[in-house]
Write a protein that holds these residues in place. Structure first.
Motif, short mmCIF file in Angstrom:
data_model
loop_
_atom_site.label_atom_id
_atom_site.label_comp_id
_atom_site.label_asym_id
_atom_site.label_seq_id
_atom_site.Cartn_x
_atom_site.Cartn_y
_atom_site.Cartn_z
N ARG A 73 -7.87 -39.39 4.61
CA ARG A 73 -8.64 -38.29 5.41
C ARG A 73 -7.99 -37.06 5.57
NH1 ARG A 73 -12.48 -40.35 9.02
NH2 ARG A 73 -13.00 -37.95 9.27
N PHE B 86 -8.63 -25.31 11.50
CA PHE B 86 -7.84 -26.36 10.81
C PHE B 86 -7.16 -27.59 11.90
CE2 PHE B 86 -3.57 -27.96 9.00
CZ PHE B 86 -4.22 -28.64 8.00
N TYR C 145 -10.05 -29.53 13.20
CA TYR C 145 -10.55 -30.52 12.64
C TYR C 145 -9.48 -31.81 12.09
CZ TYR C 145 -12.52 -32.06 7.91
OH TYR C 145 -13.00 -32.76 6.95
N GLU D 222 -10.21 -24.72 0.98
CA GLU D 222 -11.52 -24.36 0.29
C GLU D 222 -12.35 -23.48 1.13
OE1 GLU D 222 -13.41 -27.95 -1.22
OE2 GLU D 222 -12.01 -28.14 -2.76
N LYS D 223 -12.47 -23.82 2.22
CA LYS D 223 -13.36 -23.27 3.13
C LYS D 223 -12.76 -21.89 3.76
CE LYS D 223 -16.29 -26.92 4.17
NZ LYS D 223 -17.04 -27.75 5.25
N ASN D 224 -11.52 -21.75 3.50
CA ASN D 224 -10.56 -20.49 4.01
C ASN D 224 -10.63 -20.67 5.61
OD1 ASN D 224 -9.76 -19.70 1.56
ND2 ASN D 224 -11.58 -18.53 1.29
N GLN E 57 -8.04 -34.95 2.63
CA GLN E 57 -9.18 -34.54 2.41
C GLN E 57 -9.58 -33.13 3.26
OE1 GLN E 57 -11.80 -37.77 2.78
NE2 GLN E 57 -11.86 -38.57 0.77
N ALA E 58 -9.17 -33.38 4.59
CA ALA E 58 -9.10 -32.41 5.36
C ALA E 58 -8.28 -31.25 4.89
CB ALA E 58 -8.81 -32.84 6.86
N HIS F 141 -0.25 -24.69 2.23
CA HIS F 141 -1.10 -23.59 2.51
C HIS F 141 -0.57 -22.75 3.62
CE1 HIS F 141 -4.04 -25.71 -0.19
NE2 HIS F 141 -3.70 -26.68 0.36
N LYS G 163 -7.58 -30.40 1.94
CA LYS G 163 -8.41 -29.74 0.78
C LYS G 163 -9.64 -28.92 1.23
CE LYS G 163 -10.19 -31.03 -3.61
NZ LYS G 163 -10.52 -32.25 -4.52
N GLU G 164 -10.35 -29.48 2.15
CA GLU G 164 -11.71 -28.91 2.53
C GLU G 164 -11.41 -27.52 3.07
OE1 GLU G 164 -14.34 -31.54 4.80
OE2 GLU G 164 -13.94 -33.10 3.21
N SER G 165 -10.20 -27.80 4.10
CA SER G 165 -9.94 -26.33 4.93
C SER G 165 -9.44 -25.41 4.06
CB SER G 165 -9.15 -26.85 5.91
OG SER G 165 -9.44 -27.78 6.75
#
Length: 158
Positions: free
Chosen positions: A87, A105, A108, A97-99, A90-91, A139, A93-95
């Motif tokens: 998880r 972050f 989340y 992608e959504k900048n 995934q978090a 990142h 990666k999603e963060s």
């Protein structure tokens, strides 16, 4: 009297005595294990590799069953930690992608961490924190220190 005994005879007698001694010890203390070993060998056929594999898997099944019934909560916590690590990946990666901003972050991650209270109080918490730090360093906008990652467990979502 001892001059009539040769070294060869002496070593032979000592060797026989040692063999008998170890057989007695094996039979006395490992009788059940020996019975299981030899009886499982007869059922598995004549291939020695199959014998060892069969008895080893039987032992592993017995150990796993006994431990999981005795310490099911520990295994659940380990499963939770593995699920949590997925998880977190995934978090991140999603963060990315959504900048999202760093604060978003962190919120989340707090939300994800709240779902795993047993990992919070386990020894796996440090490993999860290391994962959070290492993934956030990939990142630059999310880069967290170990102290910040550890603090995510304690704070509520702001």
């Amino acid at each position: 009297m001892f001059a009539n005994v040769s070294w060869g005879s002496y070593l032979t007698v000592i060797g026989v005595i040692l063999i008998v001694w170890y057989l007695v010890v094996l039979l006395k203390f490992y009788r059940g294990d020996l019975k299981e070993f030899f009886s499982s060998g007869k059922r598995n056929g004549s291939d020695p590799l199959k014998k060892s594999t069969g008895s080893r898997s039987l032992l592993q099944r017995k150990t796993h069953t006994g431990l999981s019934s005795s310490f099911s909560e520990s295994f659940d916590t380990l499963d939770d930690a593995e699920e949590l690590s997925v998880r977190i990946l995934q978090a991140v990666k999603e963060s990315a992608e959504k900048n999202l901003f760093k604060e978003q972050f962190q919120n989340y991650l707090r939300m994800v961490l709240e779902e795993y209270p047993y990992v919070k109080i386990s020894s796996l918490r440090e490993d999860v924190n290391n994962l959070i730090v290492s993934e956030s360093e990939k990142h630059p906008q999310f880069s967290l220190t170990f102290a910040e990652a550890d603090q995510l467990w304690e704070e509520t979502i702001s």
